[in-house]
Design an enzyme around this catalytic site. Sequence first.
Site, short mmCIF file in Angstrom:
data_model
loop_
_atom_site.label_atom_id
_atom_site.label_comp_id
_atom_site.label_asym_id
_atom_site.label_seq_id
_atom_site.Cartn_x
_atom_site.Cartn_y
_atom_site.Cartn_z
N GLU A 1 0.82 -1.21 0.00
CA GLU A 1 0.00 0.00 0.00
C GLU A 1 0.85 1.26 0.00
OE1 GLU A 1 -3.05 0.33 -0.57
OE2 GLU A 1 -3.69 -1.76 -0.43
N TYR B 1 -6.22 6.15 5.06
CA TYR B 1 -6.38 5.21 3.95
C TYR B 1 -5.55 3.95 4.17
CZ TYR B 1 -5.20 2.78 -0.26
OH TYR B 1 -4.97 1.77 -1.14
N ASP C 1 -9.15 6.12 -1.11
CA ASP C 1 -8.12 6.78 -1.90
C ASP C 1 -8.79 7.52 -3.05
OD1 ASP C 1 -8.90 4.79 -3.65
OD2 ASP C 1 -6.87 4.04 -4.02
#
Length: 357
Positions: free
Chosen positions: A48, A131, A149
């Site tokens: 991520e 996020y 996002d």
Amino acid sequence: MPKEGDRGLSERERLGLANKPLLAWYHGNARELPWRENPQPYRVWISEIMLQQTRIEAVKPYFDRFMREIPGVAELAEVEDDRLMKLWEGLGYYNRARNLKKAAQQIVLDYRGEMPLCYRELVKLPGVGSYTAGAIASIAFGEAVPAVDGNVLRVVSRILASREDILKQPTRRRIEALLAETMPKQDAGSFNQGIMELGETICLPKGKPRCEECPLAKLCLAFHEELTDVIPVKSPPPKRRCEKRTVCILEYQGQIGLRKRKGTGLLASLYELPNAEGHLLPGQLAAAFGLASEDILACEPLPTAKHIFSHVEWHMVGYRVCLAKGMPKEYIRAEKEELKATYPLPNAFARYTKLIK
């Protein structure tokens, strides 16, 4: 009963109705990605962070190499900075890598080397915002928290035909709150990945979205009202500052001169090819780079280059400067092979590092 394509449904009802078709679509269409094969917390976290501001296809080889060399939190906490930067070389936004190491050290100290198990603790780590914490918590631990996002903001804005600016924090917080109320409590990780996947492959940001293939087309108000070309609304980015720079490849008997940038600011602590402000002429190079005119054996102009950072653009001219009497003491003397294996050079200089023979 209101139809899916009219405005009789509330926002919560509309988003709630999206869960089932979205999950069915994702389970039938999810791409095979390295970090999905074994969604352990550490792997989800690294992927991520790498995927922020970077395309999936570009991330794949970086992720595989990172996992081989730094397979866990303990190794990340102890890795040498230069090695970490070299592994990150080419991904850009190097503070992401620095924060990874800081977070790993915090995990070792505060969580006995194990990733925190919930959103509330994950979001306390350096470089882990709402996020990323939501993605890790939902994918690795099954916690029903959203991961919002740019893809998610776009998809939800179009479903709701929202004219709110998606770059504003109140808009992000409102969409996070809506999803937290309406997302499925089971299979939250697939839901978050599904809505992100939809934004990456179907509900596209540029060009025409592929609405005819979208599992949520019946629910999407922007589709029914022909607003996909104007939604989402995004405020224009601030104008980037342009800077002129001159880059030199300093060569002496197979060695290349490098410098290490200071520890703060743009490209902090990374190695660089010597460069100076302005577009310099050949006769100005000696003074700008700490050389005597007799030190320069030959000077070859190189192609121009441009590199775009988030808030500044570098417009560069370049020279290959062959030295007659050795590399000045203020430069690091790097063998050409070391440029590949040892010294992390940012992408800003890629046009010129490719010209080193």
